[in-house]
Design a protein around this motif. Structure first.
Motif, PDB file in Angstrom:
ATOM      1  N   GLU A 161       0.740  -1.139  -0.166  1.00 30.83           N
ATOM      2  CA  GLU A 161      -0.219  -0.156  -0.009  1.00 30.83           C
ATOM      3  C   GLU A 161       1.186   1.436   0.313  1.00 30.83           C
ATOM      4  N   GLY A 177     -10.657  -6.626 -18.053  1.00 33.33           N
ATOM      5  CA  GLY A 177      -9.236  -5.183 -18.194  1.00 33.33           C
ATOM      6  C   GLY A 177      -8.659  -5.136 -16.641  1.00 33.33           C
ATOM      7  N   VAL A 218      -8.146 -13.161  -0.681  1.00 31.92           N
ATOM      8  CA  VAL A 218      -9.446 -13.458   0.006  1.00 31.92           C
ATOM      9  C   VAL A 218      -9.510 -15.495  -0.843  1.00 31.92           C
ATOM     10  N   ILE A 270      -3.140  -9.661  -6.040  1.00 34.62           N
ATOM     11  CA  ILE A 270      -3.208 -10.323  -4.754  1.00 34.62           C
ATOM     12  C   ILE A 270      -3.692 -10.404  -4.003  1.00 34.62           C
ATOM     13  N   LEU A 284       6.090   3.304 -12.639  1.00 38.17           N
ATOM     14  CA  LEU A 284       5.619   2.579 -12.742  1.00 38.17           C
ATOM     15  C   LEU A 284       6.632   1.153 -11.950  1.00 38.17           C
ATOM     16  N   GLY A 288     -17.313 -14.544  -6.337  1.00 39.66           N
ATOM     17  CA  GLY A 288     -16.851 -13.434  -6.273  1.00 39.66           C
ATOM     18  C   GLY A 288     -16.189 -12.690  -6.909  1.00 39.66           C
ATOM     19  N   ALA A 323     -14.635 -11.218   4.054  1.00 36.71           N
ATOM     20  CA  ALA A 323     -15.258 -12.061   3.118  1.00 36.71           C
ATOM     21  C   ALA A 323     -15.864 -13.439   3.001  1.00 36.71           C
ATOM     22  N   ALA A 354      -9.994  -2.731  -3.726  1.00 33.66           N
ATOM     23  CA  ALA A 354     -10.057  -1.648  -2.733  1.00 33.66           C
ATOM     24  C   ALA A 354     -10.528   0.019  -3.108  1.00 33.66           C
ATOM     25  N   THR A 391     -11.368   2.164 -10.548  1.00 31.84           N
ATOM     26  CA  THR A 391     -12.424   2.281 -10.960  1.00 31.84           C
ATOM     27  C   THR A 391     -12.880   2.599 -11.859  1.00 31.84           C
ATOM     28  N   ILE A 446      -5.771  -6.470 -13.824  1.00 31.88           N
ATOM     29  CA  ILE A 446      -5.249  -7.218 -13.998  1.00 31.88           C
ATOM     30  C   ILE A 446      -4.357  -7.305 -12.482  1.00 31.88           C
ATOM     31  N   HIS A 447      -4.630  -7.400 -11.645  1.00 31.10           N
ATOM     32  CA  HIS A 447      -4.647  -6.903 -10.070  1.00 31.10           C
ATOM     33  C   HIS A 447      -5.487  -8.364  -9.792  1.00 31.10           C
ATOM     34  N   VAL A 489     -18.774  -8.918  -3.574  1.00 28.70           N
ATOM     35  CA  VAL A 489     -18.048  -7.769  -4.749  1.00 28.70           C
ATOM     36  C   VAL A 489     -17.151  -7.505  -3.569  1.00 28.70           C
TER      37      VAL A 489
HETATM   38 CO1  B1M Z   1      -2.008  -1.213  -9.620  1.00 31.64          CO
HETATM   39  N1  B1M Z   1      -3.206   0.206  -9.026  1.00 31.64           N
HETATM   40  N2  B1M Z   1      -1.891  -0.128 -11.532  1.00 31.64           N
HETATM   41  N3  B1M Z   1      -0.626  -2.300  -9.804  1.00 31.64           N
HETATM   42  N4  B1M Z   1      -2.213  -0.636  -7.687  1.00 31.64           N
HETATM   43  C1  B1M Z   1      -3.701   0.584  -7.590  1.00 31.64           C
HETATM   44  C2  B1M Z   1      -5.386  -0.080  -7.586  1.00 31.64           C
HETATM   45  C3  B1M Z   1      -4.470   2.160  -7.171  1.00 31.64           C
HETATM   46  C4  B1M Z   1      -4.952   1.729  -6.125  1.00 31.64           C
HETATM   47  C5  B1M Z   1      -2.456   2.475  -7.115  1.00 31.64           C
HETATM   48  C6  B1M Z   1      -2.580   4.398  -6.722  1.00 31.64           C
HETATM   49  O1  B1M Z   1      -2.733   4.812  -8.304  1.00 31.64           O
HETATM   50  N5  B1M Z   1      -2.527   4.499  -6.075  1.00 31.64           N
HETATM   51  C7  B1M Z   1      -4.364   3.226  -8.670  1.00 31.64           C
HETATM   52  C8  B1M Z   1      -5.739   2.939  -9.529  1.00 31.64           C
HETATM   53  C9  B1M Z   1      -6.926   4.020  -9.394  1.00 31.64           C
HETATM   54  C10 B1M Z   1      -7.725   4.313 -10.387  1.00 31.64           C
HETATM   55  O2  B1M Z   1      -8.097   2.929  -9.879  1.00 31.64           O
HETATM   56  N6  B1M Z   1      -9.153   4.913  -9.274  1.00 31.64           N
HETATM   57  C11 B1M Z   1      -3.421   1.303 -10.431  1.00 31.64           C
HETATM   58  C12 B1M Z   1      -3.601   1.857 -11.002  1.00 31.64           C
HETATM   59  C13 B1M Z   1      -3.002   2.743 -11.611  1.00 31.64           C
HETATM   60  C14 B1M Z   1      -2.840   1.155 -11.813  1.00 31.64           C
HETATM   61  C15 B1M Z   1      -2.619   0.851 -13.597  1.00 31.64           C
HETATM   62  C16 B1M Z   1      -3.307   1.825 -14.268  1.00 31.64           C
HETATM   63  C17 B1M Z   1      -1.386   1.976 -13.749  1.00 31.64           C
HETATM   64  C18 B1M Z   1      -0.902   2.375 -15.173  1.00 31.64           C
HETATM   65  O3  B1M Z   1      -0.400   1.221 -15.798  1.00 31.64           O
HETATM   66  N7  B1M Z   1      -0.070   4.024 -14.917  1.00 31.64           N
HETATM   67  C19 B1M Z   1      -2.065  -0.483 -13.957  1.00 31.64           C
HETATM   68  C20 B1M Z   1      -3.157  -1.168 -14.577  1.00 31.64           C
HETATM   69  C21 B1M Z   1      -3.156  -2.058 -14.821  1.00 31.64           C
HETATM   70  C22 B1M Z   1      -4.765  -3.268 -15.328  1.00 31.64           C
HETATM   71  O4  B1M Z   1      -5.422  -4.084 -14.284  1.00 31.64           O
HETATM   72  N8  B1M Z   1      -5.412  -3.194 -16.685  1.00 31.64           N
HETATM   73  C23 B1M Z   1      -1.689  -1.085 -12.374  1.00 31.64           C
HETATM   74  C24 B1M Z   1      -0.708  -2.492 -13.013  1.00 31.64           C
HETATM   75  C25 B1M Z   1      -0.407  -2.407 -11.100  1.00 31.64           C
HETATM   76  C26 B1M Z   1       0.681  -3.455 -10.896  1.00 31.64           C
HETATM   77  C27 B1M Z   1       1.448  -4.866 -11.718  1.00 31.64           C
HETATM   78  C28 B1M Z   1       2.370  -3.064 -11.018  1.00 31.64           C
HETATM   79  C29 B1M Z   1       0.668  -4.142  -9.307  1.00 31.64           C
HETATM   80  C30 B1M Z   1      -0.669  -5.267 -10.169  1.00 31.64           C
HETATM   81  C31 B1M Z   1      -0.104  -6.761  -9.637  1.00 31.64           C
HETATM   82  C32 B1M Z   1      -0.394  -8.067  -9.075  1.00 31.64           C
HETATM   83  O5  B1M Z   1      -2.106  -7.709  -8.764  1.00 31.64           O
HETATM   84  N9  B1M Z   1      -0.013  -9.092 -10.339  1.00 31.64           N
HETATM   85  C33 B1M Z   1      -0.410  -2.728  -8.872  1.00 31.64           C
HETATM   86  C34 B1M Z   1      -0.305  -3.093  -7.717  1.00 31.64           C
HETATM   87  C35 B1M Z   1       0.514  -3.996  -6.603  1.00 31.64           C
HETATM   88  C36 B1M Z   1      -1.146  -1.938  -7.026  1.00 31.64           C
HETATM   89  C37 B1M Z   1      -1.366  -1.526  -5.890  1.00 31.64           C
HETATM   90  C38 B1M Z   1      -0.699  -0.646  -5.372  1.00 31.64           C
HETATM   91  C39 B1M Z   1      -1.333  -3.013  -4.433  1.00 31.64           C
HETATM   92  C40 B1M Z   1      -2.766  -3.714  -4.466  1.00 31.64           C
HETATM   93  C41 B1M Z   1      -2.492  -4.498  -4.076  1.00 31.64           C
HETATM   94  O6  B1M Z   1      -2.327  -5.887  -4.121  1.00 31.64           O
HETATM   95  N10 B1M Z   1      -2.695  -4.719  -2.892  1.00 31.64           N
HETATM   96  C42 B1M Z   1      -2.457  -0.427  -6.096  1.00 31.64           C
HETATM   97  C43 B1M Z   1      -3.048   0.594  -4.285  1.00 31.64           C
HETATM   98  C44 B1M Z   1      -4.141   0.023  -2.887  1.00 31.64           C
HETATM   99  O7  B1M Z   1      -4.732  -0.735  -3.222  1.00 31.64           O
HETATM  100  N11 B1M Z   1      -3.349   0.895  -2.132  1.00 31.64           N
HETATM  101  C45 B1M Z   1      -2.923  -0.293  -7.110  1.00 31.64           C
HETATM  102  C46 B1M Z   1      -2.442  -5.355  -1.077  1.00 31.64           C
HETATM  103  C47 B1M Z   1      -4.035  -6.479  -1.101  1.00 31.64           C
HETATM  104  C48 B1M Z   1      -3.818  -7.755  -0.857  1.00 31.64           C
HETATM  105  O8  B1M Z   1      -5.240  -5.697  -1.067  1.00 31.64           O
HETATM  106  O9  B1M Z   1      -6.062  -5.951  -3.532  1.00 31.64           O
HETATM  107  O10 B1M Z   1      -7.204  -4.233  -2.280  1.00 31.64           O
HETATM  108  P1  B1M Z   1      -6.703  -5.346  -1.902  1.00 31.64           P
HETATM  109  O11 B1M Z   1      -7.016  -6.777  -1.426  1.00 31.64           O
HETATM  110  C49 B1M Z   1      -7.574  -6.416  -0.305  1.00 31.64           C
HETATM  111  C50 B1M Z   1      -9.609  -6.545  -0.560  1.00 31.64           C
HETATM  112  O12 B1M Z   1      -9.605  -4.873  -1.545  1.00 31.64           O
HETATM  113  C51 B1M Z   1     -10.279  -7.314  -0.754  1.00 31.64           C
HETATM  114  O13 B1M Z   1      -9.580  -8.427   0.228  1.00 31.64           O
HETATM  115  C52 B1M Z   1      -8.393  -8.641  -0.285  1.00 31.64           C
HETATM  116  C53 B1M Z   1      -7.539  -8.867   0.760  1.00 31.64           C
HETATM  117  O14 B1M Z   1      -7.560  -7.610   2.575  1.00 31.64           O
HETATM  118  N12 B1M Z   1     -10.222  -7.798  -1.586  1.00 31.64           N
HETATM  119  C54 B1M Z   1     -11.635  -8.487  -1.571  1.00 31.64           C
HETATM  120  C55 B1M Z   1      -9.684  -7.587  -2.934  1.00 31.64           C
HETATM  121  N13 B1M Z   1     -10.959  -8.311  -3.599  1.00 31.64           N
HETATM  122  C56 B1M Z   1     -11.689  -8.831  -3.157  1.00 31.64           C
HETATM  123  C57 B1M Z   1     -12.846  -9.711  -3.449  1.00 31.64           C
HETATM  124  C58 B1M Z   1     -13.745 -10.059  -2.866  1.00 31.64           C
HETATM  125  C59 B1M Z   1     -14.050  -9.580  -1.638  1.00 31.64           C
HETATM  126  C60 B1M Z   1     -12.330  -8.949  -0.561  1.00 31.64           C
HETATM  127  O15 B1M Z   1     -14.712 -10.562  -2.951  1.00 31.64           O
HETATM  128  C61 B1M Z   1     -14.877 -11.421  -4.518  1.00 31.64           C
END
Ligand code: B1M
Length: 217
Positions: free
Chosen positions: A51, A105, A115, A110, A64, A151, A208, A186, A157, A107-108, A183
């Motif tokens: 984060e 669309g 979950v 982790i 990036l 799920g 979840a 983040a 967004t 690819i996140h 659903v």
């Molecule tokens: Co991306 N990314 N990313 N990224 N990335 C975010 C989401 C972002 C918030 C970063 C930022 O700008 N601060 C931002 C989104 C902004 C927005 O939409 N408003 C962003 C962006 C912009 C992008 C790209 C567009 C960047 C670019 O190319 N210019 C691009 C998009 C690619 C695509 O998807 N088409 C991109 C790419 C990437 C990486 C490839 C570099 C990498 C992903 C690697 C991978 O997953 N293999 C990455 C990462 C790592 C992140 C952040 C830093 C971390 C996400 C993560 O893994 N968190 C993220 C910022 C953030 O979230 N703070 C960000 C840790 C994980 C444990 O938490 O995924 O939230 P999370 O899951 C939680 C809960 O949300 C929940 O439980 C989980 C465990 O507690 N949960 C569920 C998740 N899914 C659930 C489903 C459920 C229930 C609960 O039920 C079904």
């Protein structure tokens, strides 16, 4: 938590943040060897670090490639921690079938994988379809395995609306009343869960699992 394990957790956090891939995997092995709970290591070490990398990326202090390196380091740690997480089976009987994935669309993977591992550890049979999953693929799998729960994870967004589209597709195919939809991701909120027609919202992996259990009861 005693001093040495918390040091390992801190070091894993630093390795993830700095994108030190091999070190993150190695430290994760050490953490398990010293008896730490894999979920604690993920939540207290890896998640705050990834984060922080995301925050630095958002404000332009990380580019990036650095964010990608952090994500790769997190995945290296997760490759060690997730099997241990899944082994913590709390219950033996299968509670239900869950089809899970990150929407098209996006690819996140982790958070979605955490979950999946937690659901698996809790006793659900999980079919993880991966990332960038088209709506038709979700619907076909729900039908094929007779899923109790679908799920849908979305981290952007711009991809949140895909969650609603998959739910609409379920309705179109006459399956909406056969499967409960959770659903998460983040940017997803309780309010969005209502608006997009889901049955429940999972704020994090623990919640979840809790809502999944409630839905199959
Ligand atoms: Co991306 N990314 N990313 N990224 N990335 C975010 C989401 C972002 C918030 C970063 C930022 O700008 N601060 C931002 C989104 C902004 C927005 O939409 N408003 C962003 C962006 C912009 C992008 C790209 C567009 C960047 C670019 O190319 N210019 C691009 C998009 C690619 C695509 O998807 N088409 C991109 C790419 C990437 C990486 C490839 C570099 C990498 C992903 C690697 C991978 O997953 N293999 C990455 C990462 C790592 C992140 C952040 C830093 C971390 C996400 C993560 O893994 N968190 C993220 C910022 C953030 O979230 N703070 C960000 C840790 C994980 C444990 O938490 O995924 O939230 P999370 O899951 C939680 C809960 O949300 C929940 O439980 C989980 C465990 O507690 N949960 C569920 C998740 N899914 C659930 C489903 C459920 C229930 C609960 O039920 C079904």
């Amino acid at each position: 938590m005693c001093k040495v394990p918390s040091e390992i957790v801190e070091k894993i956090g630093a390795a993830v943040f700095e994108g030190s891939i091999e070190e993150a995997g190695e430290l994760a092995k050490q953490a398990l060897a010293s008896g730490l709970n894999p979920l604690d290591v993920i939540e207290k070490g890896c998640v705050p670090a990834i984060e922080k990398a995301g925050d630095w990326f958002a404000r332009g202090d990380y580019f990036l490639p650095e964010l990608v390196a952090s994500a790769e380091a997190m995945k290296a740690a997760m490759a060690v921690l997730e099997p241990a997480l899944r082994e913590q089976k709390a219950e033996r009987k299968v509670l239900g079938r869950v089809v899970l994935g990150t929407v098209q669309g996006d690819i996140h993977d982790i958070g979605k994988s955490i979950v999946g591992s937690m659901l698996s550890a809790a006793g659900f049979e999980v079919y993880d379809l991966g990332v960038d999953v088209p709506g038709e693929t979700f619907v076909a799998k729900v039908k094929e395995v007779g899923a109790d729960i679908l799920g849908l994870s979305a981290l952007l967004t711009t991809t949140m609306p895909r969650q609603r589209e998959v739910i609409e597709l379920l309705t179109e195919k006459g399956l909406r009343d056969k499967v409960k939809v959770i659903v998460g991701g983040a940017p997803v909120t309780e309010d969005w869960a209502h608006k997009c027609g889901a049955d429940a919202y999972g704020e994090d992996a623990i919640r979840a699992v809790r809502v999944a259990k409630e839905l199959v009861q």
